[in-house]
Scaffold this motif. Structure first.
Motif, PDB file in Angstrom:
ATOM      1  N   UNK A  61     -30.347-111.440 -10.717  1.00 29.61           N
ATOM      2  CA  UNK A  61     -30.120-110.341  -9.786  1.00 29.61           C
ATOM      3  C   UNK A  61     -28.747-109.712  -9.968  1.00 29.61           C
ATOM      4  N   UNK A  62     -27.818-110.448 -10.599  1.00 30.62           N
ATOM      5  CA  UNK A  62     -26.484-109.894 -10.845  1.00 30.62           C
ATOM      6  C   UNK A  62     -26.365-109.251 -12.225  1.00 30.62           C
ATOM      7  N   UNK A  63     -27.479-109.183 -12.969  1.00 33.89           N
ATOM      8  CA  UNK A  63     -27.498-108.493 -14.253  1.00 33.89           C
ATOM      9  C   UNK A  63     -27.291-109.353 -15.469  1.00 33.89           C
TER      10      UNK A  63
ATOM     11  N   UNK B  72     -23.617-114.399 -18.674  1.00 35.58           N
ATOM     12  CA  UNK B  72     -22.385-113.639 -18.468  1.00 35.58           C
ATOM     13  C   UNK B  72     -22.390-112.310 -19.218  1.00 35.58           C
ATOM     14  N   UNK B  73     -23.386-112.092 -20.073  1.00 39.81           N
ATOM     15  CA  UNK B  73     -23.442-110.865 -20.880  1.00 39.81           C
ATOM     16  C   UNK B  73     -24.741-110.136 -20.570  1.00 39.81           C
ATOM     17  N   UNK B  74     -24.621-108.965 -20.008  1.00 42.58           N
ATOM     18  CA  UNK B  74     -25.787-108.185 -19.584  1.00 42.58           C
ATOM     19  C   UNK B  74     -26.353-107.353 -20.731  1.00 42.58           C
ATOM     20  N   UNK B  75     -27.578-106.846 -20.579  1.00 45.92           N
ATOM     21  CA  UNK B  75     -28.136-105.931 -21.579  1.00 45.92           C
ATOM     22  C   UNK B  75     -27.287-104.678 -21.765  1.00 45.92           C
ATOM     23  N   UNK B  76     -26.610-104.228 -20.718  1.00 48.88           N
ATOM     24  CA  UNK B  76     -25.747-103.047 -20.824  1.00 48.88           C
ATOM     25  C   UNK B  76     -24.595-103.333 -21.775  1.00 48.88           C
ATOM     26  N   UNK B  77     -23.941-104.477 -21.612  1.00 49.21           N
ATOM     27  CA  UNK B  77     -22.825-104.847 -22.485  1.00 49.21           C
ATOM     28  C   UNK B  77     -23.299-105.069 -23.916  1.00 49.21           C
ATOM     29  N   UNK B  78     -24.490-105.627 -24.068  1.00 52.88           N
ATOM     30  CA  UNK B  78     -25.012-105.975 -25.393  1.00 52.88           C
ATOM     31  C   UNK B  78     -25.639-104.799 -26.127  1.00 52.88           C
TER      32      UNK B  78
ATOM     33  N   UNK C 291     -36.060-107.514 -12.078  1.00 53.96           N
ATOM     34  CA  UNK C 291     -34.948-108.393 -11.719  1.00 53.96           C
ATOM     35  C   UNK C 291     -33.628-107.846 -12.275  1.00 53.96           C
ATOM     36  N   UNK C 292     -32.641-107.706 -11.408  1.00 46.93           N
ATOM     37  CA  UNK C 292     -31.327-107.232 -11.821  1.00 46.93           C
ATOM     38  C   UNK C 292     -31.180-105.729 -11.850  1.00 46.93           C
ATOM     39  N   UNK C 293     -32.173-104.993 -11.371  1.00 47.71           N
ATOM     40  CA  UNK C 293     -32.174-103.529 -11.489  1.00 47.71           C
ATOM     41  C   UNK C 293     -30.923-102.889 -10.897  1.00 47.71           C
ATOM     42  N   UNK C 294     -30.596-103.209  -9.656  1.00 44.64           N
ATOM     43  CA  UNK C 294     -29.476-102.554  -8.982  1.00 44.64           C
ATOM     44  C   UNK C 294     -28.161-102.852  -9.698  1.00 44.64           C
ATOM     45  N   UNK C 295     -27.980-104.092 -10.104  1.00 45.86           N
ATOM     46  CA  UNK C 295     -26.735-104.472 -10.785  1.00 45.86           C
ATOM     47  C   UNK C 295     -26.598-103.754 -12.118  1.00 45.86           C
ATOM     48  N   UNK C 296     -27.683-103.649 -12.872  1.00 39.60           N
ATOM     49  CA  UNK C 296     -27.635-102.995 -14.180  1.00 39.60           C
ATOM     50  C   UNK C 296     -27.416-101.492 -14.051  1.00 39.60           C
TER      51      UNK C 296
END
Length: 354
Positions: free
Chosen positions: A85-87, A235-241, A255-260
């Motif tokens: 949920x935190x991305x 610790x590494x989100x799809x956005x960072x990767x 899952x994690x939509x709002x955080x991403x």
């Protein structure tokens, strides 16, 4: 399968809870070259297998994982991610859409139990989530001659990228998917667990060069493909990767939509490709320095590229540093400086058309 690998003088090492062949007597460079120029075969049966079935199974999976299953039809596969949920990234997964009531997932070995646990916990009544890790094997056939090899064995090859077909082969059931993790034209075969030795031996006798995880790693790094635990993690989100292409941003739920969505506006760091300008081989966890010697990031993967004959690395670099393609950075290689250029992925161009 273990005894077959041992008979080929495989060097083994633990990986994801399994003992895996790292290389054979030919060596990593020869195996890597076989995939780039000919055809290599990999036993990646350590990869997980999870089946989700029941009325609305596909819709349920679509509400959980990042990519949009509505983009594909039955008979196709899709790359997607399971996030917190935190991305953070629990795992990256290949999903096979069998039908509205049947979805087959292939997570990474070490994360299979956690992916299954999360799906089981979230599943509504009527949806069944089954860990089938030891019911299916996965054999990858990769390289310019992969289709020729499978054609000779009578297995289907006329498939669109990320399409699959369930085939009958010598009395055995084998799922054949046009995908892979090397950047070359290739296929992944999913037979029953007990049938894997028969399929493996047929592939090898037809000319497939056995390849281990060493070559698999150099091949995927040359393409800039992420490996969970390195370029993706809690610790590494799809956005960072740089995996935002595998996120269905228009979906109402995953899952994690709002955080991403929030992170997408202003990510703190991004994955970059580094090509060495000096002699030296980058490794993971090496500091990335700017022109003033200030640390602005860290390498996540690093290796010697057999194709380019130079060192290459993937690194997470602070966006505040303003580093883009063409810039020069320095790696701290145990106190020695290694100059690198930031380049665009992939490091190596292939002839594959997806």
């Amino acid at each position: 399968m273990h005894d077959l690998h041992a008979s080929l003088d495989a060097t083994f090492a633990p990986f994801g809870g399994w003992e895996m062949p790292i290389q054979y007597k030919t060596g990593v460079v020869a195996e890597h070259t076989a995939v780039r120029e000919n055809v290599g075969i990999f036993d990646v049966s350590h990869l997980g297998k999870v089946r989700v079935t029941g009325p609305g199974a596909a819709d349920f999976v679509n509400r959980c994982l990042t990519n949009d299953l509505n983009r594909i039809a039955p008979g196709k596969a899709q790359y997607t991610l399971c996030c917190t949920e935190t991305g953070g990234t629990v795992d990256d997964i290949i999903v096979y859409l069998v039908g509205p009531q049947d979805v087959f997932l292939v997570p990474n070995a070490a994360n299979t139990a956690e992916v299954a646990r999360r799906l089981i916990e979230a599943a509504p009544e009527g949806i069944s989530v089954t860990d089938e890790h030891r019911q299916h094997a996965v054999l990858a056939v990769q390289g310019p001659r992969s289709a020729e090899l499978l054609d000779g064995l009578g297995l289907p090859t006329e498939l669109e990228y990320m399409a699959y077909r369930d085939a009958e082969w010598r009395g055995l059931k084998v799922r054949v998917c046009r995908t892979g993790y090397t950047g070359e034209h290739g296929y992944e075969l999913i037979p029953a667990w007990g049938d894997a030795p028969v399929v493996w031996e047929a592939l090898r006798e037809a000319g497939g060069v056995p390849c281990g995880l060493g070559a698999r790693d150099t091949l995927r790094t040359e393409m800039g493909y992420p490996l969970h635990g390195h370029e993706l993690s809690l610790e590494i989100s799809p956005v960072q990767a740089g995996s935002t292409w595998a996120v269905g941003w228009k979906k109402d739920e995953f899952w994690g939509r709002e955080a991403l969505i929030a992170e997408r506006k202003e990510p703190a760091r991004r994955l970059r490709c580094l090509r060495a300008l000096d002699r030296g081989v980058p490794r993971p966890e090496m500091p990335v320095l700017d022109a003033d010697g200030k640390q602005i990031g860290v390498t996540t993967s690093g290796t010697f590229s057999p194709t380019l004959k130079t060192g290459i690395a993937l690194a997470l670099i602070d966006t505040s540093a303003g580093i883009d393609v063409g810039a020069e950075v320095t790696l701290d290689v145990r106190g020695r400086k290694l100059r690198c250029e930031v380049v665009k992925a992939p490091f190596v161009q292939t002839n594959v058309k997806s």
